[in-house]
Motif scaffolding. Structure first.
Motif, PDB file in Angstrom:
ATOM      1  N   PHE A   1       0.833  -1.152   0.123  1.00 10.89           N
ATOM      2  CA  PHE A   1       0.280  -0.303  -0.055  1.00 10.89           C
ATOM      3  C   PHE A   1       0.560   1.427   0.048  1.00 10.89           C
ATOM      4  O   PHE A   1       0.787   2.394  -0.226  1.00 10.89           O
ATOM      5  CB  PHE A   1      -0.622  -0.215   1.299  1.00 10.89           C
ATOM      6  N   ILE A   2       1.966   1.130  -0.139  1.00 11.74           N
ATOM      7  CA  ILE A   2       2.990   2.559   0.578  1.00 11.74           C
ATOM      8  C   ILE A   2       3.449   2.487  -0.647  1.00 11.74           C
ATOM      9  O   ILE A   2       3.579   2.265  -2.146  1.00 11.74           O
ATOM     10  CB  ILE A   2       4.594   2.573   0.781  1.00 11.74           C
ATOM     11  N   PRO A   3       2.618   3.737  -1.398  1.00 14.38           N
ATOM     12  CA  PRO A   3       3.375   4.598  -2.845  1.00 14.38           C
ATOM     13  C   PRO A   3       5.078   4.124  -2.727  1.00 14.38           C
ATOM     14  O   PRO A   3       5.648   4.765  -2.158  1.00 14.38           O
ATOM     15  CB  PRO A   3       2.870   5.884  -2.772  1.00 14.38           C
ATOM     16  N   ILE A   4       5.076   3.932  -4.229  1.00  4.31           N
ATOM     17  CA  ILE A   4       6.194   4.192  -4.791  1.00  4.31           C
ATOM     18  C   ILE A   4       6.682   5.348  -5.317  1.00  4.31           C
ATOM     19  O   ILE A   4       5.581   5.481  -5.890  1.00  4.31           O
ATOM     20  CB  ILE A   4       6.534   3.316  -6.492  1.00  4.31           C
TER      21      ILE A   4
ATOM     22  N   PHE B   1      -5.337  -5.048  -9.892  1.00  2.05           N
ATOM     23  CA  PHE B   1      -6.169  -3.566  -9.900  1.00  2.05           C
ATOM     24  C   PHE B   1      -4.963  -2.051  -9.683  1.00  2.05           C
ATOM     25  O   PHE B   1      -4.452  -2.650  -8.144  1.00  2.05           O
ATOM     26  CB  PHE B   1      -6.994  -3.520  -9.127  1.00  2.05           C
ATOM     27  N   THR B   2      -4.291  -1.762 -10.014  1.00  4.79           N
ATOM     28  CA  THR B   2      -3.032  -0.657  -9.296  1.00  4.79           C
ATOM     29  C   THR B   2      -3.012   0.525  -9.448  1.00  4.79           C
ATOM     30  O   THR B   2      -2.354   1.555  -9.122  1.00  4.79           O
ATOM     31  CB  THR B   2      -1.359  -1.568  -9.759  1.00  4.79           C
TER      32      THR B   2
ATOM     33  N   GLY C   1     -10.390  -5.776  -5.464  1.00  7.48           N
ATOM     34  CA  GLY C   1     -11.077  -5.239  -5.214  1.00  7.48           C
ATOM     35  C   GLY C   1     -11.204  -3.360  -4.669  1.00  7.48           C
ATOM     36  O   GLY C   1     -11.023  -2.736  -4.090  1.00  7.48           O
ATOM     37  N   THR C   2      -9.536  -3.542  -3.911  1.00  6.52           N
ATOM     38  CA  THR C   2      -8.523  -2.194  -3.719  1.00  6.52           C
ATOM     39  C   THR C   2      -7.833  -2.612  -4.676  1.00  6.52           C
ATOM     40  O   THR C   2      -7.055  -3.387  -5.198  1.00  6.52           O
ATOM     41  CB  THR C   2      -8.852  -1.645  -2.667  1.00  6.52           C
ATOM     42  N   THR C   3      -7.121  -0.957  -4.594  1.00 12.29           N
ATOM     43  CA  THR C   3      -5.420  -1.507  -5.674  1.00 12.29           C
ATOM     44  C   THR C   3      -4.575  -1.503  -4.629  1.00 12.29           C
ATOM     45  O   THR C   3      -4.929  -0.866  -3.493  1.00 12.29           O
ATOM     46  CB  THR C   3      -5.699   0.761  -6.641  1.00 12.29           C
ATOM     47  N   SER C   4      -3.524  -1.806  -5.215  1.00 13.47           N
ATOM     48  CA  SER C   4      -1.653  -2.070  -4.762  1.00 13.47           C
ATOM     49  C   SER C   4      -1.504  -1.374  -5.300  1.00 13.47           C
ATOM     50  O   SER C   4      -1.224  -0.382  -6.606  1.00 13.47           O
ATOM     51  CB  SER C   4      -1.857  -3.894  -5.056  1.00 13.47           C
ATOM     52  N   ASN C   5       0.195  -1.642  -4.442  1.00 17.12           N
ATOM     53  CA  ASN C   5       1.116  -0.374  -5.704  1.00 17.12           C
ATOM     54  C   ASN C   5       1.685  -0.555  -6.666  1.00 17.12           C
ATOM     55  O   ASN C   5       3.045  -0.400  -7.547  1.00 17.12           O
ATOM     56  CB  ASN C   5       2.416   0.358  -5.087  1.00 17.12           C
ATOM     57  N   GLY C   6       1.202  -2.661  -7.312  1.00 20.46           N
ATOM     58  CA  GLY C   6       1.592  -3.264  -8.013  1.00 20.46           C
ATOM     59  C   GLY C   6       3.427  -4.173  -7.419  1.00 20.46           C
ATOM     60  O   GLY C   6       3.091  -5.130  -8.333  1.00 20.46           O
ATOM     61  N   ARG C   7       3.534  -4.235  -6.236  1.00 21.59           N
ATOM     62  CA  ARG C   7       4.664  -4.754  -6.006  1.00 21.59           C
ATOM     63  C   ARG C   7       4.059  -6.592  -5.473  1.00 21.59           C
ATOM     64  O   ARG C   7       4.988  -7.157  -5.658  1.00 21.59           O
ATOM     65  CB  ARG C   7       4.727  -4.684  -5.334  1.00 21.59           C
TER      66      ARG C   7
ATOM     67  N   LEU D   1       5.537   0.177 -16.204  1.00 19.32           N
ATOM     68  CA  LEU D   1       7.075   0.838 -16.477  1.00 19.32           C
ATOM     69  C   LEU D   1       7.027   2.153 -17.361  1.00 19.32           C
ATOM     70  O   LEU D   1       6.312   2.471 -18.371  1.00 19.32           O
ATOM     71  CB  LEU D   1       8.044   0.508 -17.630  1.00 19.32           C
ATOM     72  N   PRO D   2       7.517   3.335 -16.289  1.00 17.29           N
ATOM     73  CA  PRO D   2       7.435   3.431 -14.765  1.00 17.29           C
ATOM     74  C   PRO D   2       6.622   3.199 -14.027  1.00 17.29           C
ATOM     75  O   PRO D   2       5.579   3.141 -14.454  1.00 17.29           O
ATOM     76  CB  PRO D   2       8.458   4.531 -14.582  1.00 17.29           C
ATOM     77  N   ALA D   3       7.034   2.381 -13.067  1.00 17.71           N
ATOM     78  CA  ALA D   3       6.235   2.051 -11.859  1.00 17.71           C
ATOM     79  C   ALA D   3       4.961   2.435 -10.832  1.00 17.71           C
ATOM     80  O   ALA D   3       4.881   2.626 -10.378  1.00 17.71           O
ATOM     81  CB  ALA D   3       6.574   0.758 -11.508  1.00 17.71           C
ATOM     82  N   ASN D   4       5.823   4.466 -10.847  1.00 15.05           N
ATOM     83  CA  ASN D   4       4.827   5.108 -10.258  1.00 15.05           C
ATOM     84  C   ASN D   4       4.303   5.972 -10.421  1.00 15.05           C
ATOM     85  O   ASN D   4       3.465   6.424  -9.662  1.00 15.05           O
ATOM     86  CB  ASN D   4       6.527   6.509  -9.839  1.00 15.05           C
ATOM     87  N   THR D   5       3.189   5.181 -11.138  1.00 18.46           N
ATOM     88  CA  THR D   5       1.982   6.104 -11.353  1.00 18.46           C
ATOM     89  C   THR D   5       0.647   4.908 -11.178  1.00 18.46           C
ATOM     90  O   THR D   5      -0.033   4.781 -12.062  1.00 18.46           O
ATOM     91  CB  THR D   5       1.849   5.787 -13.402  1.00 18.46           C
ATOM     92  N   THR D   6       1.201   3.836 -10.136  1.00 14.71           N
ATOM     93  CA  THR D   6       0.311   3.799  -9.664  1.00 14.71           C
ATOM     94  C   THR D   6      -0.695   4.088  -8.686  1.00 14.71           C
ATOM     95  O   THR D   6       0.433   5.322  -8.064  1.00 14.71           O
ATOM     96  CB  THR D   6       0.612   1.816  -9.145  1.00 14.71           C
ATOM     97  N   THR D   7      -1.495   3.796  -7.965  1.00 10.42           N
ATOM     98  CA  THR D   7      -2.177   4.240  -6.775  1.00 10.42           C
ATOM     99  C   THR D   7      -2.755   3.833  -5.915  1.00 10.42           C
ATOM    100  O   THR D   7      -3.612   3.387  -5.582  1.00 10.42           O
ATOM    101  CB  THR D   7      -3.370   5.746  -7.854  1.00 10.42           C
ATOM    102  N   PRO D   8      -2.020   3.590  -5.013  1.00  9.88           N
ATOM    103  CA  PRO D   8      -2.667   2.729  -3.725  1.00  9.88           C
ATOM    104  C   PRO D   8      -2.898   3.606  -3.082  1.00  9.88           C
ATOM    105  O   PRO D   8      -3.599   3.516  -2.139  1.00  9.88           O
ATOM    106  CB  PRO D   8      -1.443   1.752  -3.324  1.00  9.88           C
ATOM    107  N   LEU D   9      -2.855   5.272  -3.313  1.00 12.37           N
ATOM    108  CA  LEU D   9      -3.148   5.706  -1.544  1.00 12.37           C
ATOM    109  C   LEU D   9      -4.275   6.596  -2.464  1.00 12.37           C
ATOM    110  O   LEU D   9      -4.391   7.163  -3.202  1.00 12.37           O
ATOM    111  CB  LEU D   9      -1.545   7.369  -1.484  1.00 12.37           C
TER     112      LEU D   9
END
Ligand SMILES: *[C@@H]1O[C@H](CO)[C@@H](O)[C@H](O)[C@H]1NC(C)=O
Length: 349
Positions: A17-20, A110-111, A183-189, A232-240
């Motif tokens: 859940f911690i943003p990248i 779901f990320t 059911g909810t987004t993760s940071n993809g890791r 890629l890059p992986a920082n477009t995920t929205t866990p927060l």
């Protein structure tokens, strides 16, 4: 970061859940700012006209998909790397059965808001988000799904009525259905624990067929395709939740993005491991509702073992997406989000 150690998976050490965060070097800042300034107004104009007018026009699904692809191009998504399990590159046209078709269910990771955008532009599906503590799902529009990737998990997104996967299937036999089982987004890791809806669908599947409720049109084709989407890059995920600004900046300031799409081998419910004994049917996740469901079945009728579909789909997603499975899910994300907000409040004081 160790404040959140209880939201780190014990087995793998992954904190989903911690943003990248990645460092932007100062050298790139001017280019990033220019890219952002050029793209933001264009993307805003296209997406506003799409969501306010064009999506309601009888323009045909091809045109609608075209607009969504344009949105992705404007955002710099130039590369889509598609691989289908069991199909050699370049021979996909000879294996149409390896791709989702009307009546199929896609179980997707779901990320990021890009998940919904890409899936919509490709398959024009119906989106379902599962409730985390009941066997129900909520049917969301594309815009609602995109916005949901920025929301804290709720038990009733956008006041939509709870429904079930089988109901949506029988009402829409000619559509592809996408469910985000986590059911909810993760940071993809990592892949999170699933909500109960997908598994409930499997254990109720036979029952509804035998009782003749489900539409016969879709049934033979109801394959479940696990699809893993990575960026890629992986920082477009929205866990927060609430990270609209950060997401847009990361999306638009980066010269280009790559989506790695991995379509796993389709799962058929009839091929799942069957339960020997109804009441032994328990899984690691939400068992109360599933047990109630199982008890309503005639005992001589064999259905998939509870948890069998989740395990199978999870196993495939982990394999094709090259990620690890963690024991955390929506409940832990809610706890994490509350802890994160409380921490923010403390810092402001
Ligand atoms: C996102 O990650 C990429 C690759 O690591 C990096 O170059 C870029 O600066 C990052 N973007 C932001 C806004 O942090």
């Amino acid at each position: 970061m160790e404040k959140y150690s209880q939201y780190r998976d014990r087995g793998t050490g992954i904190a989903p859940f911690i943003p990248i965060t990645t460092q932007t070097s100062a050298l790139h800042l001017p280019l990033a700012a220019v890219l952002f300034a050029l793209r933001a107004p264009v993307l805003l104009t296209i997406s506003l006209s799409y969501f306010l007018f064009l999506q309601f026009m009888p323009l045909g699904s091809l045109f609608q998909k075209g607009i969504l692809w344009i949105c992705m191009l404007v955002a710099g998504v130039f590369w889509v790397d598609l691989q289908v399990e069991g199909v050699k590159r370049g021979t996909l046209s000879r294996h149409p059965d390896k791709l989702p078709s009307p009546g199929s269910i896609i179980a997707s990771t779901f990320t990021s808001p890009l998940d919904a955008l890409y899936l919509s532009a490709t398959f024009d599906p119906i989106f379902l988000v599962p409730s985390f503590d009941t066997p129900y799902v909520f049917q969301l529009s594309l815009l609602q799904t995109i916005l949901y990737t920025f929301s804290p998990p709720t038990s009733k997104p956008y006041s939509t009525k709870p429904t079930t996967i089988s109901e949506v299937l029988s009402k829409n036999p000619h559509r592809i259905i996408v469910i985000f089982p986590e059911g909810t987004t993760s940071n993809g890791r990592a892949l999170l624990r699933f909500s109960p809806a997908l598994d409930t669908f499997a254990t109720q599947y036979k029952q509804s067929r035998e009782n003749g409720h489900a539409s016969d049109v879709g049934i033979p084709k109801n394959k479940i395709f696990p699809i893993s989407l990575r960026y890629l890059p992986a920082n477009t995920t929205t866990p927060l939740p609430g990270s609209y600004g950060v997401f847009l900046w990361r999306l638009l300031s980066q010269p280009s993005h790559n989506i790695k799409v991995r379509i796993g081998e389709a799962v058929k419910i009839s091929e799942l491991e069957m339960a020997d004994d109804m009441l032994l049917a328990t899984s690691s996740s939400e068992t109360i509702t599933e047990k109630t469901v199982a008890r309503n079945l005639p005992t001589d009728e064999r259905v998939p073992r509870t948890g069998a579909l989740e395990e199978k789909v999870g196993e495939i997603l982990v394999r094709v997406g090259r990620i690890r499975r963690v024991g955390l899910g929506v409940k832990e994300k809610i706890g994490f989000w509350n802890a994160w907000k409380a921490q923010g409040r403390k810092l402001k004081k």
